[in-house]
Write a protein that holds these residues in place. Structure first.
Motif, PDB file in Angstrom:
ATOM      1  N   GLN A  53      30.632  64.903  31.826  1.00 26.20           N
ATOM      2  CA  GLN A  53      30.588  66.492  31.888  1.00 26.20           C
ATOM      3  C   GLN A  53      31.418  67.202  30.875  1.00 26.20           C
ATOM      4  O   GLN A  53      30.827  68.340  30.506  1.00 26.20           O
ATOM      5  N   SER A  54      32.126  66.784  30.250  1.00 23.21           N
ATOM      6  CA  SER A  54      32.943  67.403  29.333  1.00 23.21           C
ATOM      7  C   SER A  54      32.209  67.320  28.203  1.00 23.21           C
ATOM      8  O   SER A  54      32.164  68.272  27.455  1.00 23.21           O
ATOM      9  N   ILE A  55      31.630  66.345  27.688  1.00 26.19           N
ATOM     10  CA  ILE A  55      30.746  65.967  26.357  1.00 26.19           C
ATOM     11  C   ILE A  55      29.911  66.761  26.605  1.00 26.19           C
ATOM     12  O   ILE A  55      29.190  67.497  25.431  1.00 26.19           O
ATOM     13  N   PHE A  56      29.154  66.588  27.426  1.00 27.64           N
ATOM     14  CA  PHE A  56      27.642  67.339  27.682  1.00 27.64           C
ATOM     15  C   PHE A  56      28.114  68.998  27.657  1.00 27.64           C
ATOM     16  O   PHE A  56      27.186  69.528  27.066  1.00 27.64           O
ATOM     17  N   LYS A  57      29.060  69.505  28.221  1.00 26.07           N
ATOM     18  CA  LYS A  57      29.236  70.896  28.080  1.00 26.07           C
ATOM     19  C   LYS A  57      29.307  71.273  26.655  1.00 26.07           C
ATOM     20  O   LYS A  57      29.280  72.196  25.944  1.00 26.07           O
ATOM     21  N   ILE A  58      30.269  70.362  25.875  1.00 25.21           N
ATOM     22  CA  ILE A  58      30.692  70.727  24.580  1.00 25.21           C
ATOM     23  C   ILE A  58      29.431  70.735  23.578  1.00 25.21           C
ATOM     24  O   ILE A  58      29.387  71.683  22.880  1.00 25.21           O
ATOM     25  N   SER A 265      47.674  73.415  28.376  1.00 23.50           N
ATOM     26  CA  SER A 265      46.990  74.257  29.356  1.00 23.50           C
ATOM     27  C   SER A 265      45.425  74.561  29.352  1.00 23.50           C
ATOM     28  O   SER A 265      44.725  74.582  30.195  1.00 23.50           O
ATOM     29  N   SER A 266      44.890  74.483  28.109  1.00 29.31           N
ATOM     30  CA  SER A 266      43.535  74.898  27.645  1.00 29.31           C
ATOM     31  C   SER A 266      42.914  73.314  28.100  1.00 29.31           C
ATOM     32  O   SER A 266      41.542  73.815  28.650  1.00 29.31           O
ATOM     33  N   LEU A 267      43.355  72.375  28.253  1.00 30.90           N
ATOM     34  CA  LEU A 267      42.627  71.429  28.644  1.00 30.90           C
ATOM     35  C   LEU A 267      42.129  71.416  30.305  1.00 30.90           C
ATOM     36  O   LEU A 267      41.147  70.933  30.642  1.00 30.90           O
ATOM     37  N   GLN A 268      42.967  71.844  30.958  1.00 30.73           N
ATOM     38  CA  GLN A 268      42.780  71.991  32.293  1.00 30.73           C
ATOM     39  C   GLN A 268      41.694  73.139  32.773  1.00 30.73           C
ATOM     40  O   GLN A 268      41.079  73.298  33.553  1.00 30.73           O
ATOM     41  N   ARG A 269      41.878  74.129  31.785  1.00 27.32           N
ATOM     42  CA  ARG A 269      41.274  75.577  31.979  1.00 27.32           C
ATOM     43  C   ARG A 269      39.785  75.609  31.780  1.00 27.32           C
ATOM     44  O   ARG A 269      38.735  76.172  32.125  1.00 27.32           O
ATOM     45  N   ASN A 270      39.436  74.656  30.391  1.00 29.90           N
ATOM     46  CA  ASN A 270      38.165  74.792  29.931  1.00 29.90           C
ATOM     47  C   ASN A 270      37.745  73.161  29.594  1.00 29.90           C
ATOM     48  O   ASN A 270      38.284  72.557  28.590  1.00 29.90           O
ATOM     49  N   MET A 271      36.656  72.712  30.430  1.00 31.74           N
ATOM     50  CA  MET A 271      35.989  71.460  30.002  1.00 31.74           C
ATOM     51  C   MET A 271      35.625  71.298  28.838  1.00 31.74           C
ATOM     52  O   MET A 271      35.436  69.979  28.257  1.00 31.74           O
ATOM     53  N   ALA A 272      34.995  72.487  28.140  1.00 26.94           N
ATOM     54  CA  ALA A 272      34.370  72.291  26.751  1.00 26.94           C
ATOM     55  C   ALA A 272      35.597  72.274  25.537  1.00 26.94           C
ATOM     56  O   ALA A 272      35.143  72.385  24.487  1.00 26.94           O
ATOM     57  N   TYR A 273      36.807  72.233  25.980  1.00 26.86           N
ATOM     58  CA  TYR A 273      37.826  72.346  24.950  1.00 26.86           C
ATOM     59  C   TYR A 273      37.982  70.992  24.428  1.00 26.86           C
ATOM     60  O   TYR A 273      38.210  70.059  24.934  1.00 26.86           O
TER      61      TYR A 273
END
Length: 302
Positions: A53-58, A265-273
Motif C-alpha cells: 500500500q505504501s509503495i503503490f501510494k508513493i 512522526s511523518s512515517l505514521q502520518r503519511n503512507m507515501a513518506y
C-alpha cells in the motif's frame, strides 16, 4: 536477466507485531535503490500488505480499476493511477504447475526510472491461498527466485514477513540467506526474538536440503522507534542495555546493530513518506544512512 549481481535475500521478521519491520524494509530498500543505486526487489508476503500500500501510494499504482478509481478520487487526480497485475498471489499459485510457471511480469512490478521493484502483496491472501497445498506454498518464493535467476538480477531481495508463524513465514525464510529482527525497546521485547529463533531452528531442521549450500543467519537486532530525546533518558537506555545483555542474544551470539532506527512522526502520518526522498526530520536521514551502511557491511561480511 543480467549476470552482474549475486543478490542476497533478507527477511525482515519478528513474531511480535508493531515493531517497524515494514517501515525498515521500505526505508532501507528505497535508500539502497535510490541513493546507492543498488538493484532492489521488495517482496510483500504479509497479508496486511502495508508495504504494498505504501509503495503503490508513493508511485501511483493499484491492482484493480475500482482501487485505482478510489485512489484517484482521494488524491483528486484524473486517471493517474496505473493498474498492475503483478502479485504475490501469482507466485504462490504459480508454484503448483511446472508446465505453466508464473511469468515475471505477473509477479514483479518494476518501478520506472528506479532501481526498485516489488512483488506486491494481495488483499485477502489467506482466503485466496486457503486451498493451496502447504508444501507448494512454502516452496514458492524459493522456487520463483531460483527458476528466474533473481539473484543474478538483484543486489538485494528484501522480504516483509507476517508477525505470525505460518506457511508465509516458512516460504520467506526458506528463500532467505539472512533475517533481520526489528525490536522496540520495551519490557519483554525479547520474547518475540526467542520465539523467532525457535521457529528458525525448526524450519532449518525440517528443511535441511534447502540450507545445505547456504546458511540462514540472523543478521542482527535493530532497535526501532527510538526518539532522539529519549536516547538521553535513563529508562530507554536501561531497556536497550537489557536487550544488549539478554541471555537470548548472548547465548546465541546474535548481533545488536550499533545504529538504532529513530522515531519519525511523518512515517505514521503519511503512507507515501520516504526518509531518503524528503526533507526528513533533523536526525532521520543521517540515521537511515548509517543504519543502511551497517546493514550493507553485515551482508557483505557474510
Amino acid at each position: 536477466m543480467s549476470e552482474k549481481y549475486n543478490g542476497k535475500v533478507i527477511s525482515f521478521i519478528n513474531m511480535k507485531g508493531g515493531v517497524g519491520k515494514t517501515t525498515l524494509t521500505k526505508e532501507i530498500g528505497f535508500r539502497l535503490a535510490n541513493t546507492l543505486h543498488k538493484n532492489v526487489l521488495l517482496i510483500d508476503i504479509d497479508p496486511q500488505i502495508n508495504l504494498t500500500q505504501s509503495i503503490f501510494k508513493i508511485f501511483g499504482y493499484a491492482q484493480t480499476e475500482d482501487l485505482a478509481e478510489k485512489a484517484n478520487i482521494e488524491e483528486s487526480k484524473n486517471n493517474n493511477i496505473k493498474i498492475t497485475e503483478a502479485s504475490i498471489q501469482n507466485v504462490l499459485q504459480g508454484n503448483i504447475s511446472n508446465s505453466n510457471p508464473t511469468k515475471i511480469n505477473k509477479a514483479i512490478l518494476k518501478i520506472p526510472n528506479k532501481s526498485l521493484s516489488i512483488i506486491p502483496g494481495e488483499f485477502g491472501l489467506e482466503f485466496i491461498t486457503r486451498n493451496l497445498n502447504s508444501g507448494s506454498l512454502e516452496n514458492s518464493i524459493y522456487n520463483f527466485i531460483e527458476e528466474n535467476n533473481l539473484r543474478r538480477a538483484y543486489d538485494y531481495i528484501l522480504i516483509d514477513c507476517p508477525p505470525t508463524y505460518s506457511s508465509y513465514t516458512i516460504a520467506a525464510l526458506k528463500a532467505s540467506d539472512y533475517y533481520v529482527v526489528p525490536v522496540k525497546p520495551e519490557a519483554y521485547s525479547m520474547l518475540g526474538v526467542d520465539m523467532l529463533e525457535k521457529v528458525v531452528e525448526e524450519i532449518k531442521s525440517t528443511n535441511k536440503p534447502y540450507f545445505k549450500d547456504r546458511g540462514l543467519k540472523n543478521l542482527g537486532i535493530i532497535i526501532t522507534d527510538v526518539r532522539e530525546k529519549e536516547k538521553e533518558q535513563t529508562g530507554i537506555l536501561n531497556l536497550i542495555e537489557d536487550i544488549k545483555n539478554s541471555k537470548i542474544l548472548k547465548g546465541k551470539g546474535i548481533r545488536l546493530f550499533n545504529n538504532h532506527f529513530l522515531h519519525n512522526s511523518s512515517l505514521q502520518r503519511n503512507m507515501a513518506y520516504l526518509i531518503d526522498n524528503s526533507n526528513a526530520e533533523k536526525y532521520s536521514k543521517p540515521n537511515l544512512t548509517a543504519l543502511t551502511n551497517e546493514f550493507i557491511k553485515y551482508t557483505t561480511e557474510g
